[in-house]
Design an enzyme around this catalytic site. Structure first.
Site, PDB file in Angstrom:
ATOM      1  N   HIS A 159       0.833  -1.201   0.000  1.00 38.23           N
ATOM      2  CA  HIS A 159       0.000   0.000   0.000  1.00 38.23           C
ATOM      3  C   HIS A 159       0.867   1.249   0.000  1.00 38.23           C
ATOM      4  CE1 HIS A 159      -3.693  -2.182   0.766  1.00 38.23           C
ATOM      5  NE2 HIS A 159      -2.964  -2.953   1.537  1.00 38.23           N
TER       6      HIS A 159
ATOM      7  N   SER B  70      -6.235  -4.093  -3.701  1.00 36.68           N
ATOM      8  CA  SER B  70      -6.503  -2.807  -3.085  1.00 36.68           C
ATOM      9  C   SER B  70      -6.880  -1.811  -4.144  1.00 36.68           C
ATOM     10  CB  SER B  70      -5.243  -2.336  -2.342  1.00 36.68           C
ATOM     11  OG  SER B  70      -5.468  -1.066  -1.773  1.00 36.68           O
TER      12      SER B  70
END
Length: 129
Positions: free
Chosen positions: A72, A125
């Site tokens: 991330h 994600s």
């Protein structure tokens, strides 16, 4: 001020369409997001919003420009030097966003491929800015 919203969706129904042996790419497919349902980050996205996003991304998908990174990142754009996968398809199936991705032959892509081959449950994600 820029706010980055990240959502993680564990690919419980991950399908390996091509294992990536003998010089071919590993291709995976699965549900990338569900509409009108609380996700792992306690957010809910209406079906209309997700369908519009899928539609708006088709040009980038067709041009082979929609790449993703492992982990991330804290920045808003994907760094190609850290790319692990290329999204090659997104479609709505009812309330589900079904995606297809090609695992790249980059160092990060090799990590993703190894994790999948070792039976690790991976997530996808999505980010919005």
């Amino acid at each position: 001020m820029i706010h980055i919203i990240q959502d993680v969706f564990v690919l419980n129904n991950l399908r390996i369409l091509n294992e990536g042996r003998a010089g071919t790419k590993m291709i995976i497919e699965g549900t990338f997001q569900r509409a009108d349902e609380i996700n792992n980050n306690k957010r809910t996205y209406p079906q209309k919003i997700l369908a519009e996003s899928v539609k708006n991304l088709q040009g980038s998908i067709n041009e082979r420009m929609l790449v993703g990174e492992i982990d991330h990142p804290e920045y808003e754009t994907v760094k190609l030097s850290k790319a692990s996968h290329l999204i090659t398809g997104l479609r709505m199936e009812g309330k589900e966003v079904v995606g297809r991705a090609e695992i790249l032959s980059t160092p990060a892509g090799s990590v993703v491929k190894s994790l999948i081959n070792d039976g690790v449950k991976i997530g996808i994600s999505s980010r919005g800015v």
